[in-house]
Structure formats: structure tokens, C-alpha cells
Design a protein around this motif. Structure first.
Motif, PDB file in Angstrom:
ATOM      1  N   ARG A   1       0.836  -1.188   0.000  1.00 13.99           N
ATOM      2  CA  ARG A   1       0.000   0.000   0.000  1.00 13.99           C
ATOM      3  C   ARG A   1       0.875   1.243   0.000  1.00 13.99           C
ATOM      4  NH1 ARG A   1      -2.903  -3.854  -0.194  1.00 13.99           N
ATOM      5  NH2 ARG A   1      -4.885  -4.226   0.908  1.00 13.99           N
ATOM      6  N   LEU A   2       0.287   2.344  -0.482  1.00 18.43           N
ATOM      7  CA  LEU A   2       0.867   3.680  -0.352  1.00 18.43           C
ATOM      8  C   LEU A   2      -0.093   4.512   0.481  1.00 18.43           C
ATOM      9  CD1 LEU A   2       1.999   4.269  -4.053  1.00 18.43           C
ATOM     10  CD2 LEU A   2       3.464   3.647  -2.123  1.00 18.43           C
ATOM     11  N   TYR A   3       0.446   5.177   1.511  1.00 22.94           N
ATOM     12  CA  TYR A   3      -0.364   5.990   2.403  1.00 22.94           C
ATOM     13  C   TYR A   3       0.129   7.431   2.391  1.00 22.94           C
ATOM     14  CZ  TYR A   3      -1.693   1.443   4.410  1.00 22.94           C
ATOM     15  OH  TYR A   3      -2.154   0.161   4.590  1.00 22.94           O
ATOM     16  N   GLY A   4      -0.787   8.373   2.223  1.00 24.36           N
ATOM     17  CA  GLY A   4      -0.453   9.776   2.389  1.00 24.36           C
ATOM     18  C   GLY A   4      -0.599  10.168   3.845  1.00 24.36           C
ATOM     19  N   VAL A   5       0.389  10.882   4.382  1.00 23.67           N
ATOM     20  CA  VAL A   5       0.395  11.219   5.805  1.00 23.67           C
ATOM     21  C   VAL A   5       0.577  12.716   5.979  1.00 23.67           C
ATOM     22  CG1 VAL A   5       1.538  10.858   8.033  1.00 23.67           C
ATOM     23  CG2 VAL A   5       1.333   8.965   6.421  1.00 23.67           C
ATOM     24  N   ASN A   6      -0.280  13.325   6.777  1.00 23.71           N
ATOM     25  CA  ASN A   6      -0.126  14.723   7.177  1.00 23.71           C
ATOM     26  C   ASN A   6       0.898  14.767   8.307  1.00 23.71           C
ATOM     27  OD1 ASN A   6      -0.433  17.236   8.533  1.00 23.71           O
ATOM     28  ND2 ASN A   6      -2.490  17.469   7.688  1.00 23.71           N
ATOM     29  N   THR A   7       2.072  15.345   8.064  1.00 19.86           N
ATOM     30  CA  THR A   7       3.127  15.316   9.073  1.00 19.86           C
ATOM     31  C   THR A   7       2.801  16.170  10.286  1.00 19.86           C
ATOM     32  OG1 THR A   7       4.285  17.081   7.885  1.00 19.86           O
ATOM     33  CG2 THR A   7       4.950  14.808   7.411  1.00 19.86           C
ATOM     34  N   ALA A   8       1.901  17.156  10.137  1.00 17.39           N
ATOM     35  CA  ALA A   8       1.533  18.001  11.268  1.00 17.39           C
ATOM     36  C   ALA A   8       0.636  17.263  12.251  1.00 17.39           C
ATOM     37  CB  ALA A   8       0.843  19.269  10.775  1.00 17.39           C
TER      38      ALA A   8
ATOM     39  N   ALA B   1      -5.653   5.393   9.365  1.00 18.33           N
ATOM     40  CA  ALA B   1      -5.695   4.351   8.335  1.00 18.33           C
ATOM     41  C   ALA B   1      -5.150   3.068   8.954  1.00 18.33           C
ATOM     42  CB  ALA B   1      -4.888   4.760   7.104  1.00 18.33           C
ATOM     43  N   ASP B   2      -5.170   1.995   8.174  1.00 14.43           N
ATOM     44  CA  ASP B   2      -4.729   0.698   8.691  1.00 14.43           C
ATOM     45  C   ASP B   2      -3.259   0.437   8.410  1.00 14.43           C
ATOM     46  OD1 ASP B   2      -4.689   0.317   5.995  1.00 14.43           O
ATOM     47  OD2 ASP B   2      -6.212  -1.252   5.942  1.00 14.43           O
ATOM     48  N   ALA B   3      -2.442   1.501   8.337  1.00 14.80           N
ATOM     49  CA  ALA B   3      -1.047   1.358   7.928  1.00 14.80           C
ATOM     50  C   ALA B   3      -0.242   0.547   8.940  1.00 14.80           C
ATOM     51  CB  ALA B   3      -0.420   2.735   7.742  1.00 14.80           C
ATOM     52  N   ALA B   4       0.694  -0.252   8.405  1.00 14.49           N
ATOM     53  CA  ALA B   4       1.652  -1.001   9.213  1.00 14.49           C
ATOM     54  C   ALA B   4       2.942  -1.149   8.417  1.00 14.49           C
ATOM     55  CB  ALA B   4       1.099  -2.369   9.585  1.00 14.49           C
ATOM     56  N   LEU B   5       4.004  -1.521   9.095  1.00 14.97           N
ATOM     57  CA  LEU B   5       5.309  -1.816   8.502  1.00 14.97           C
ATOM     58  C   LEU B   5       5.732  -0.784   7.455  1.00 14.97           C
ATOM     59  CD1 LEU B   5       7.572  -3.939   8.741  1.00 14.97           C
ATOM     60  CD2 LEU B   5       6.623  -5.013   6.716  1.00 14.97           C
TER      61      LEU B   5
ATOM     62  N   ALA C   1      -0.005  13.664  11.862  1.00 16.80           N
ATOM     63  CA  ALA C   1       0.307  12.234  11.805  1.00 16.80           C
ATOM     64  C   ALA C   1      -0.936  11.409  11.483  1.00 16.80           C
ATOM     65  CB  ALA C   1       0.942  11.755  13.104  1.00 16.80           C
ATOM     66  N   VAL C   2      -1.839  11.972  10.680  1.00 19.35           N
ATOM     67  CA  VAL C   2      -3.034  11.266  10.247  1.00 19.35           C
ATOM     68  C   VAL C   2      -2.826  10.810   8.802  1.00 19.35           C
ATOM     69  CG1 VAL C   2      -5.504  11.438   9.756  1.00 19.35           C
ATOM     70  CG2 VAL C   2      -4.546  12.509  11.810  1.00 19.35           C
ATOM     71  N   ALA C   3      -3.094   9.550   8.540  1.00 19.75           N
ATOM     72  CA  ALA C   3      -2.879   8.966   7.212  1.00 19.75           C
ATOM     73  C   ALA C   3      -4.200   8.845   6.466  1.00 19.75           C
ATOM     74  CB  ALA C   3      -2.228   7.598   7.331  1.00 19.75           C
ATOM     75  N   GLU C   4      -4.118   8.976   5.156  1.00 23.49           N
ATOM     76  CA  GLU C   4      -5.265   8.695   4.297  1.00 23.49           C
ATOM     77  C   GLU C   4      -5.331   7.198   4.023  1.00 23.49           C
ATOM     78  OE1 GLU C   4      -5.246  11.123   0.787  1.00 23.49           O
ATOM     79  OE2 GLU C   4      -4.224  12.758   1.817  1.00 23.49           O
ATOM     80  N   SER C   5      -6.464   6.745   3.554  1.00 23.67           N
ATOM     81  CA  SER C   5      -6.619   5.322   3.232  1.00 23.67           C
ATOM     82  C   SER C   5      -5.584   4.900   2.197  1.00 23.67           C
ATOM     83  CB  SER C   5      -8.030   5.051   2.710  1.00 23.67           C
ATOM     84  OG  SER C   5      -8.984   5.335   3.710  1.00 23.67           O
ATOM     85  N   GLY C   6      -5.074   3.707   2.349  1.00 23.52           N
ATOM     86  CA  GLY C   6      -4.021   3.237   1.462  1.00 23.52           C
ATOM     87  C   GLY C   6      -4.527   2.902   0.062  1.00 23.52           C
ATOM     88  N   VAL C   7      -3.634   3.071  -0.895  1.00 19.72           N
ATOM     89  CA  VAL C   7      -3.909   2.685  -2.274  1.00 19.72           C
ATOM     90  C   VAL C   7      -2.798   1.744  -2.732  1.00 19.72           C
ATOM     91  CG1 VAL C   7      -5.173   4.778  -2.858  1.00 19.72           C
ATOM     92  CG2 VAL C   7      -2.699   4.722  -3.163  1.00 19.72           C
TER      93      VAL C   7
ATOM     94  N   THR D   1       2.967  -4.296  13.656  1.00 22.02           N
ATOM     95  CA  THR D   1       3.864  -3.139  13.701  1.00 22.02           C
ATOM     96  C   THR D   1       3.036  -1.867  13.636  1.00 22.02           C
ATOM     97  OG1 THR D   1       4.128  -3.265  11.305  1.00 22.02           O
ATOM     98  CG2 THR D   1       5.819  -4.326  12.639  1.00 22.02           C
ATOM     99  N   THR D   2       3.448  -0.849  14.390  1.00 25.73           N
ATOM    100  CA  THR D   2       2.734   0.424  14.446  1.00 25.73           C
ATOM    101  C   THR D   2       3.617   1.528  13.882  1.00 25.73           C
ATOM    102  OG1 THR D   2       1.556  -0.294  16.431  1.00 25.73           O
ATOM    103  CG2 THR D   2       1.573   2.070  15.953  1.00 25.73           C
ATOM    104  N   PRO D   3       3.244   2.168  12.759  1.00 24.23           N
ATOM    105  CA  PRO D   3       4.093   3.205  12.167  1.00 24.23           C
ATOM    106  C   PRO D   3       4.067   4.491  12.986  1.00 24.23           C
ATOM    107  CG  PRO D   3       2.040   3.007  10.945  1.00 24.23           C
ATOM    108  CD  PRO D   3       2.029   1.908  11.964  1.00 24.23           C
ATOM    109  N   THR D   4       5.209   5.139  13.066  1.00 22.66           N
ATOM    110  CA  THR D   4       5.323   6.421  13.764  1.00 22.66           C
ATOM    111  C   THR D   4       6.175   7.372  12.932  1.00 22.66           C
ATOM    112  OG1 THR D   4       7.288   5.756  15.028  1.00 22.66           O
ATOM    113  CG2 THR D   4       5.150   5.283  16.021  1.00 22.66           C
TER     114      THR D   4
END
Length: 778
Positions: free
Chosen positions: A372-379, A702-706, A381-387, A680-683
């Protein structure tokens, strides 16, 4: 047949195995063999690991013959004993540690005279002989630690031309054996240590030479050094039959030669299947999970199978990506470090490129290991749904897999490497660098894993900062005219040519010495040298025409930063050993060179002890091409992050670190199944302008991991709405520039994009509200 009793004494551990080559049941019976035990007795602290095998017993009792009850919630019985069922990833063929005199005398057979030496006439009548010695010795600087001392001259004798020590080890049915030991020369620079495999118990019988070692010029293993070097290599059995015993012989050659040897320990993998870490004789989703659980460790006897591809003796994300590719593709020979692949790329829908930080990862959904590719707002730390990435292949049910690092070209356009398919442009799914070959400098240069020939996946790439048609990749396999067996790895500069939907590449330059002629190498084959820069990992470029490459192998402190002048080629190489820094760095990871070329960042692929903390090191870059200076600036502690996997820079020059946290996996309790999630929990964290600490924020939404890699998209790097003056910061200084743009027009398309407050592609009064809102409200 059955065992009358199996008794495990206090704190003993027994692993059941199903060793390749040692199957004793009728071959018509398809099931695994089972072990039958009448009475199973476990003393306190004993651990019986059934190792995914099957065992039947009648009674289970403690040390006092009292019945043992059920396991508690942590897997323990009433007396602290344990029954577990986890795969055995590798095993020792019984180390000779040199600490037991009886064991040494039984298992090491010496040859003290060279049969080709002409002995003096007086030798037979008690006079001097050409004779050496092989014995246990306690070396003064390591009180209480014994080694095997080999000398070609025994006390009072003449020097023999050679002596040998023939070590006996456990039986093995495997086709490949890891030979490992520590050594330190103590004689002369011309001394030579020859390593052989044998299947004969007699000394100097049925020998197959596998390597030669010479004293290093300096560092571990050298004459006068206090450190031992490590020899560690995987070798084919070459037709030898180890089912009655495995034998390794060391021959010391030279007049008055001397060497110390310690921890002599051949190893083998429990499964012959490439990429099988779970012991079920297949590459499956479970193997990806086992690889992730072991990330951060160095390779030893118990996990030797986890590093079967790039053989750098680190278990890191590269090994995870290889597991991922093995599950989804037809790859042959990859565990020999020389694979080839047959594949069919299946184009899928091209995902819309997301604004902001893009993270390449996988979903934290049970059983789903698709990319997956996830867009993340760095301010926030909220991710959009993966594509999904734009090339779908491999596991057809859960979509594409095998995708790795994200790369920007000089314009900010985004690309991604795939373990099998090569370098892919994400905007349209175009494969830019596919596996294949070209000629350069009289050699064949091979990239990736074409369907024929040996090779490794492309681990990393970097575009020329000023030319998107020039890209640098690692590793490139160089095959000299002398043949495949003398192949080695370097970086390569490629020129890309795109025409009618097809991209071709040609090699313009390579960067790296042929190890056969590298004066720093001290072994033959050279890949086992005490100094080794063959294990290339990551590559970066700067705006001044310099290449920065990391390479790592856990043996002998072989963690390096290599620097090349792009125009100067191999001759411009600078080598910096990262373990020699004031704060040593092991297993370099997450390489990044800042856009202005003044700083370099590196993390580590080793677990640093605290499961919620890692470090990122900052270096100042100076000097000129061909003479770059690298100065350690600061070590930044990153909390709420166990491993840093990527460092990325936004348009304003702010450095962001992406990584993940993960529970520490108890090696005696893991038992994954196909439907487990990636745990795994992304940070993400921001590196402060000053200071030595920062705290990462958990990525949500989003459901992002690894998170495997991270980069900023082109739109986020050149089109920060409200930053009309292009300073990288949105503030009140943008207001007069915005007014000027509305009155007189933009200076360039980038400025027009930054002033387009309502993002409709037209500059007019309708942009005022959005632009002013961005300027005043951030």
C-alpha cells in the motif's frame, strides 16, 4: 519404536527437528515422522520445543514424578517448565569452543609435519625435525579463555612448511554448510590459512578447499591486534556426504607461521526451502511474519536461515522484502545470493498521488500482506486510506507485493523499487529500470534478477539531482571476462531513454573495486575478507555530483560509508568505517543527504535494547568532490520508535523520520499463522534544529503497518498553498507577494500553484479567501 523415557534436566532445552537427509520412515508415508515417548519428565525451567514436529507421550511428570498440569496463560507449567512449538531456524553442528581439554583432544586431530618436507637425517634419532604444534592455549590478554594455537614450528624444532587441524562436527544432510570461526594471526605477513571441508574422519583425507585467508594489514585478526576476526561463509557440500559426520580442516602454511583459532562452529539451516523460516517447507505469509519478528538482530546459530539472500549477517528490512518477493514470485537460487526470476507484470489502476508525505507499507489487517501507499499529514500524523502501487503482481488475492523503497527524481516525481520488477514510476506504472544486462568497461553489468543469470534485487536507487534521465542503482553485479564465478557488486550509473511507452537503460559508469584486486582483502574467495565493501545497501546523491553509499556486514565491523565523485568513478572512492566513529554506528539504515548537501543522516538496523527508542545520527558534510569531509554532529534519540526505516525532507528543509514500534517477540513463544496481522505500528518524528532528542507520533487514520520507505510527493514539495514567496514557511511575508501575483501575474508555474488558494488552476479574486486562510491559519 518408542523412547521409554525422555527427561529434561533443570533449565535444559531440547529441540525436535526433521532434518533434511535424515528421514527414516517408509518414503511412501507422506506425513512427517513422529516421536513416541512413554514417560516425559520435565525438571524446573526445562523447555521442550517440538519445532513444528509431532510427539506423542503417555505420562507428563515433574522432577518428583508428579503429574504436570495444564499451561498457564504465559505458557508455563507448575514447576516453570515449558512445552512450546516454534520453528528451528538454524542449528550449530556443535561448536568447538576450545574450553574443554577432553573435547579438544577427541574432536581435533592434528597433522604436525608436512609430508612434502625433507626431514633432517637426525630427526628419526631424537634430533630436530621440521615439525609444528596444534594445541589449546590460554592467551594472556583473555584470561580464562582458551584458543587453538597452530604453529609451524614447535619448541626446539625446525619449522615445518605446514600443519593442519581436522575438526569433527555433527552429521548433516544439507547441501550447504556455513563454516564459521574466529581467527587472529600471530606470525608473519606471508602466513596463509587454508580452509577445507571433508567427509572423512582422518586428517588430510578427502579435502575440498573452500577458502584461503591471509593476515589482514590491520584491524581484527591482524598480527599484533588484540581483536579476533570472524570467518563466516556458506559453502556447497561439493558432493561430500556429511551423514556420518561433518569435518572442517584448517591448514596453516608458512615458515614460522602462527594463528589462533576460537569458536570453531559450522552451522546448517533446518529447511532446504529458500525463504522458509517457519519450517513448513514452503514460502508462505508466515515466513514474512517470522522475518519481521527477527528484525534488528545479528545472525547466529539459532537464526542463520533468516539471512539467506544478501548474507550481510544482519536481519533487517531487506530480508523481509525478500521474504515478500519469494512468496509472490517464481524466484530461483535467491538464497545463494544469486537469483533469477520469471514473472509477469500485471498492470493495475494507477493510484492518485497523494499530497504530503507518502509512506510505502502494508495494512495492519489479518492475513493481508499486500503493498500500500499511504499519504500522511506530518503536522497531525493522520494517514489517508491506502492505495495499491500501480503494478500489481504476486499474491493476486491481496494485490501487489514486493514493493520497496520510494525515490524522488530532481523534479520531485515519485518512483518505487520492486524486488523483482525493478524501478517503477508511480504516476503511470511505467517500469523505468527492468532487470537486464549491459556492457561497460569490458565487463557485463547485470541489474536485478533477469530470467537467466545470477543477480540480486535492486535494493536502492537515486536520481541525478539535475537530470531525471540519469539514475544510480545498487547493487549492480559485475561479471568480468573471467566468468560468473568472479562476479562482484558495485553501484552503477544509468542513462534512461524513453520512447513510445518503453524505457531502455545503458550503463555510463560503475563505482566499486573488483575485490580480486582490492589490496584491503585478505581472503580468497574475497567475499569472506576481514574488510568487505560488497554488501551494498542504500545510495544517495547531492547537488554537487557526489554519491553516498552505505554497505554493511556484521562480521569484523564491516559497516561503511562509501563516497564517490560521480565523474571520477571508482578511483575517487573514499571509505569511512562507521564503527570507528566516536559513537559507533552498526547496520546503517535510512540514509538521507539533505537537498542543500550540507548534512547526512543515518539510522541503525540493529535493535538498540529499548523497544520504544532508536537513534538517528547527523553528520556535517564539507570539502569538495573527491575529498568530502564527514563530521559526526549529533546523535538524536527518537522515542516511540523501535526502528527508523526512512528519513525524508520536506520543501522547507525539515527532516522527518519514519519508522515503527513492535513488541519484542519471545523466541520461545512465537507461533504465527497465515491470518495474523503484521503487528507493527508506524510512527513519524521531526528532527529538531538543535538538541539530541525527539518523540515520534503514532500514525493514525488508516490501517497502515510496517512502513518500508517514505518520501514527499512533487506537489507537496513545490506547491505549498500560501507559501507564495517560496520560502518554505507560510507567514505574513507571503501577503504582499500574493497581492503582487494577483496584480501582475506569477513568476513561474510553481508560484502560481502556491498562490492558487482554491486550487482550481486559475488565479483570480476567488483565491483570496483560501490563500489568506492558509497564511493566517497555517
Amino acid at each position: 519404536w518408542a523412547l521409554e523415557k525422555l527427561e529434561l534436566l533443570p533449565d535444559a532445552k531440547v529441540n525436535l527437528t526433521n532434518r533434511p537427509g535424515f528421514v527414516f520412515q517408509d518414503p511412501q508415508i507422506g506425513a512427517f515422522e513422529s516421536l513416541d515417548v512413554k514417560d516425559l519428565k520435565l525438571h524446573p525451567g526445562a523447555v521442550l520445543n517440538t519445532g513444528l514436529q509431532r510427539m506423542y507421550y503417555q505420562t507428563l511428570v515433574d522432577e518428583n514424578d508428579n503429574p504436570l498440569g495444564p499451561l498457564d496463560e504465559d505458557g508455563y507449567m507448575s514447576n516453570g517448565a515449558r512445552l512450546i512449538d516454534v520453528p528451528l531456524l538454524g542449528f550449530s553442528l556443535k561448536v568447538i569452543a576450545m574450553e574443554d581439554a577432553t573435547e579438544f583432544d577427541v574432536r581435533v586431530r592434528p597433522r604436525l609435519r608436512d609430508p612434502d618436507d625433507m626431514q633432517p637425517i637426525s630427526c628419526g634419532s631424537g634430533g630436530q625435525c621440521r615439525q609444528g604444534s596444534v594445541h589449546r592455549e590460554e592467551i594472556p590478554e583473555y584470561s580464562g579463555n582458551h584458543v587453538m594455537e597452530m604453529k609451524t614450528r614447535a619448541g626446539g624444532q625446525l619449522s615445518a612448511s605446514s600443519v593442519s587441524a581436522h575438526g569433527a562436527f555433527a552429521r548433516a544432510g544439507e547441501d550447504q554448510i556455513v563454516v564459521a570461526f574466529e581467527y587472529r594471526f600471530c606470525g608473519n605477513p606471508a602466513d596463509e590459512l587454508v580452509v577445507y571441508l571433508s567427509d572423512a574422519p582422518e586428517v588430510s583425507q578427502d579435502l575440498v578447499e573452500i577458502a584461503r585467508i591471509w593476515p589482514p594489514a590491520n584491524g581484527p585478526g591482524s598480527i599484533g591486534s588484540s581483536e579476533f576476526a570472524t570467518f563466516f561463509g556458506l559453502f556447497s557440500s561439493n558432493g561430500l556426504n556429511f551423514r556420518r559426520g561433518t569435518y572442517v580442516e584448517l591448514e596453516l602454511i608458512g615458515q614460522d607461521a602462527c594463528v589462533y583459532v576460537d569458536d570453531w562452529d559450522p552451522l546448517a539451516c533446518i529447511t532446504p526451502v529458500c525463504g522458509d523460516f517457519s519450517g513448513d517447507y514452503a514460502a508462505t505469509k508466515k515466513d514474512v511474519l517470522y522475518a519481521i519478528s527477527a528484525v534488528g538482530s545479528e545472525v547466529g546459530a539459532g537464526n542463520s536461515c533468516l539471512d539467506r539472500v544478501n548474507r550481510d549477517k544482519y536481519v533487517d528490512l531487506s530480508d523481509v522484502l525478500i521474504s515478500d518477493a519469494l512468496y509472490g514470485y517464481s524466484v530461483t537460487g535467491l538464497c545463494d545470493g544469486a537469483g533469477s526470476s520469471d514473472y509477469e507484470g500485471i498492470p493495475s489502476g494507477v493510484p492518485a498521488l497523494l499530497d504530503g508525505l507518502i509512506i510505502a507499507g502494508k495494512p495492519n489487517v489479518g492475513g493481508d500482506q499486500g503493498d500500500r501507499l499511504y499519504g500522511v499529514n506530518t503536522a497531525t500524523a493522520v494517514a489517508e486510506s491506502g492505495v495499491a502501487p500501480p503494478v500489481g503482481a504476486g499474491d493476486s488475492y491481496y494485490g501487489p507485493r514486493g514493493h520497496g523503497r520510494l525515490i524522488n527524481d530532481g523534479t520531485g516525481a515519485l518512483y518505487q523499487l520492486h524486488s523483482v520488477l525493478g524501478l517503477i514510476r508511480l504516476s503511470d506504472g511505467q517500469v523505468m529500470v527492468s532487470p537486464g544486462e549491459d556492457s561497460f568497461g569490458g565487463n557485463t553489468v547485470r541489474l536485478g534478477m533477469p530470467s537467466t543469470g545470477n543477480g540480486l534485487p535492486m535494493f536502492d536507487a537515486a536520481f541525478d539531482a539535475n537530470d531525471a534521465t540519469i539514475v544510480y542503482v545498487v547493487p549492480a553485479r559485475i561479471i568480468p571476462p573471467s566468468g560468473e564465478s568472479n562476479g562482484y557488486y558495485t553501484a552503477a550509473m544509468l542513462s534512461l531513454s524513453e520512447n513510445a511507452g518503453t524505457v531502455t537503460w545503458t550503463v555510463q559508469e560503475t563505482y566499486g573495486f573488483n575485490p580480486q584486486s582490492d589490496p584491503n582483502n585478505n581472503t580468497q574467495p574475497p567475499q569472506f575478507s576481514q574488510t568487505n565493501v560488497q554488501y551494498l545497501r542504500e545510495i544517495e546523491t547531492d547537488n554537487s555530483g557526489n554519491l553516498f553509499i552505505t554497505c554493511a556486514r556484521a562480521d569484523n565491523e564491516n559497516d561503511w560509508l562509501l563516497i564517490y565523485d560521480e565523474a571520477g568513478g571508482t578511483a575517487s572512492e573514499q571509505r569511512i568505517r562507521l564503527s570507528d566513529l566516536s559513537t559507533p554506528l552498526r547496520g546503517p539504515a535510512a540514509l538521507h543527504v539533505t537537498d542543500d548537501g550540507t548534512k547526512l543522516y543515518l539510522g541503525t538496523s540493529l535493535d538498540e535494547g529499548d523497544p520504544m527508542t532508536t537513534t538517528v545520527q547527523e553528520f556535517n558534510l564539507g570539502g569538495t568532490s573527491g575529498a568530502i569531509t564527514v563530521t559526526q554532529s549529533r546523535v538524536i534519540e527518537v522515542s516511540n520508535m523501535r526502528f527508523a526505516t526512512s528519513v525524508a525532507e520536506d520543501a522547507g528543509g525539515t527532516i522527518h523520520v519514519v519508522g515503527y514500534t513492535a513488541p519484542v517477540q519471545d523466541p520461545f513463544s512465537i507461533n504465527f499463522n497465515e491470518n495474523d496481522s503484521l503487528f507493527t505500528t508506524p510512527t513519524v518524528a521531526t528532527i529538531p534544529a538543535t538538541g539530541t532528542s525527539t518523540t515520534a507520533t503514532t500514525i493514525t487514520g488508516a490501517d497502515a503497518a510496517l512502513p518500508i520507505s517514505a518520501a514527499f510527493t512533487a506537489s507537496s514539495s513545490i506547491c505549498l498553498i500560501g507559501d507564495v514567496d517560496g520560502s518554505g514557511t507560510i507567514d505574513t511575508s507571503d501577503i504582499p507577494v500574493f497581492v503582487s501575483v494577483l496584480l501582475f501575474g506569477p513568476a513561474d508555474p510553481d508560484q502560481a500553484c502556491r498562490a492558487d488558494g482554491n486550487e482550481d488552476g486559475i488565479l483570480n479574486g476567488l483565491d483570496i479567501s483560501g490563500a489568506i486562510s492558509a497564511i493566517l491559519g497555517g
